[in-house]
Design a protein around this motif. Sequence first.
Motif, mmCIF file in Angstrom:
data_model
loop_
_atom_site.group_PDB
_atom_site.id
_atom_site.type_symbol
_atom_site.label_atom_id
_atom_site.label_comp_id
_atom_site.label_asym_id
_atom_site.label_seq_id
_atom_site.Cartn_x
_atom_site.Cartn_y
_atom_site.Cartn_z
ATOM 1 N N ARG A 91 -30.709 -39.369 -3.567
ATOM 2 C CA ARG A 91 -31.059 -40.682 -2.991
ATOM 3 C C ARG A 91 -32.295 -41.284 -3.651
ATOM 4 N N TYR A 104 -38.220 -45.672 6.104
ATOM 5 C CA TYR A 104 -37.135 -44.690 6.279
ATOM 6 C C TYR A 104 -36.206 -45.149 7.403
ATOM 7 N N TYR A 154 -24.781 -32.765 7.168
ATOM 8 C CA TYR A 154 -24.335 -33.852 6.295
ATOM 9 C C TYR A 154 -22.801 -33.908 6.259
ATOM 10 N N HIS A 187 -27.085 -34.460 13.800
ATOM 11 C CA HIS A 187 -28.125 -34.926 12.867
ATOM 12 C C HIS A 187 -28.116 -36.452 12.815
ATOM 13 N N GLN A 255 -40.786 -36.601 15.080
ATOM 14 C CA GLN A 255 -41.107 -36.946 13.675
ATOM 15 C C GLN A 255 -41.588 -38.392 13.555
ATOM 16 N N ASP A 327 -38.563 -28.288 3.912
ATOM 17 C CA ASP A 327 -37.661 -29.322 4.453
ATOM 18 C C ASP A 327 -36.801 -29.893 3.330
ATOM 19 N N SER A 332 -35.927 -37.301 2.626
ATOM 20 C CA SER A 332 -37.354 -37.339 2.973
ATOM 21 C C SER A 332 -38.179 -36.259 2.286
#
Length: 416
Positions: A91, A104, A154, A187, A255, A327, A332
């Motif tokens: 990405r 984001y 995903y 997610h 977050q 992560d 991100s």
Amino acid sequence: MPCSAPLATLPPADGCWQPVTLAPDMYQADAAIDAGALACIVVDQGRIAWIGPQAVLPACHARLPRHEGRGRLATPGLVDCHTHLVYGGQRAHEFALRIAGASYEEIARAGGGILSTVAATRAASEDELLAQALPRLQQLLAEGVCAIEIKSGYGLSLVHERRQLRVARRLGQLCGVTVRSTFLGAHALPPEYAGRSQAYIDLVCSHMLPALAAEGLVDAVDVFCERIAFSLAETEQVFHAARQLGLPIKLHAEQLSNMEGAALAARHGALSCDHVEHLSANGIAAMRAAGTVAVLLPGAFYTLRDTRRPPIAALRAAGVPMAVSTDHNPGSSPCLSLLLMANMACTLFGLTVPEALAGITRHAARALGLQDTHGLIASGRPANFVLWPVQDGAELAYWLGQRPACTIVRQGRIAA
Ligand SMILES: N=CN[C@@H](CCC(=O)O)C(=O)O
Ligand SMILES: [Zn+2]
């Protein structure tokens, strides 16, 4: 590369590793070792059999071969306790959009973000996902990682989540590394469920999770509890489903905003709450009471140019264990260095060096429920340790982008 050869073909680490020095608070010795004294780690049948000063090595171990330790600093194998390592595509264009001013959250609300990786992941075959994830894992292993968590999230459908989790299992077997696979079906809301969040969570709880757990693909269950993802009530529904199956839980918590997810997760006995930039005093108290680990993710903080730091002083004062992880994900935190994360945990979040090193070993192991086998050099455990060409543990968090040439013992074999 270190994991292209099957583990069984790598040389066994059995023998006496000496002389080594031992990083403070990272080992349990069988005979007292004076600070800075040269020590010996004995490996027998793939397990650590003894740790102590060279001078008092028990005679029963003397028959074992000797491995040259060169006085190097020994730490436990590193543990990367929060990754999204298996995905299709990348990405970079979103990076450019964020640099140009988009946030984001804005990118996610416009259908990019996680959902763009979902499309690329669904389009890839299992073998393609494996081929893309393997070099990423190899980079982490080359830096001394001996245990890693890999999340799904995903795929967002039974068939696609299964594919990700199967790749996670295959990576563990292929590379001879401990992999904990975490189901993160909650997610993001998949496009085919747009506007029907509750229906998707029902599917996750009553169909996807039980099926994948029955196939032995799930070691823990995670949720992204956030205003661009799932509500507190939806999160709790997933926790109930996980607990019915006897699976431990984790949470992407606080977050981007304070949802009070950490307190909820802690009340459900969560292994960890991760990100936690907006963690409240209430959340900290609940985590302390439950023994939940706070997993700090400075790579995401840095990449998203966040300004809100996790409440480190309050976590420290409360005695909540703090882990640090890459992560790794394509949005991100496209980062493949756990040592760089230790550096950033110090420079960006204010951890001390010993806290950062505990964060990528002992506390990270606990965040995965692996505290009895990983994150500490101690007799009886599988031999997972790293010998670093440094004098001082601070060097591990000090260099930027340098990968020290270390000796790696993973699962009782000499991996590098
Ligand atoms: N915050 C949610 N999940 C990931 C990011 C996933 C993505 O952007 O693809 C994280 O931990 O940062
Ligand atoms: Zn994550």
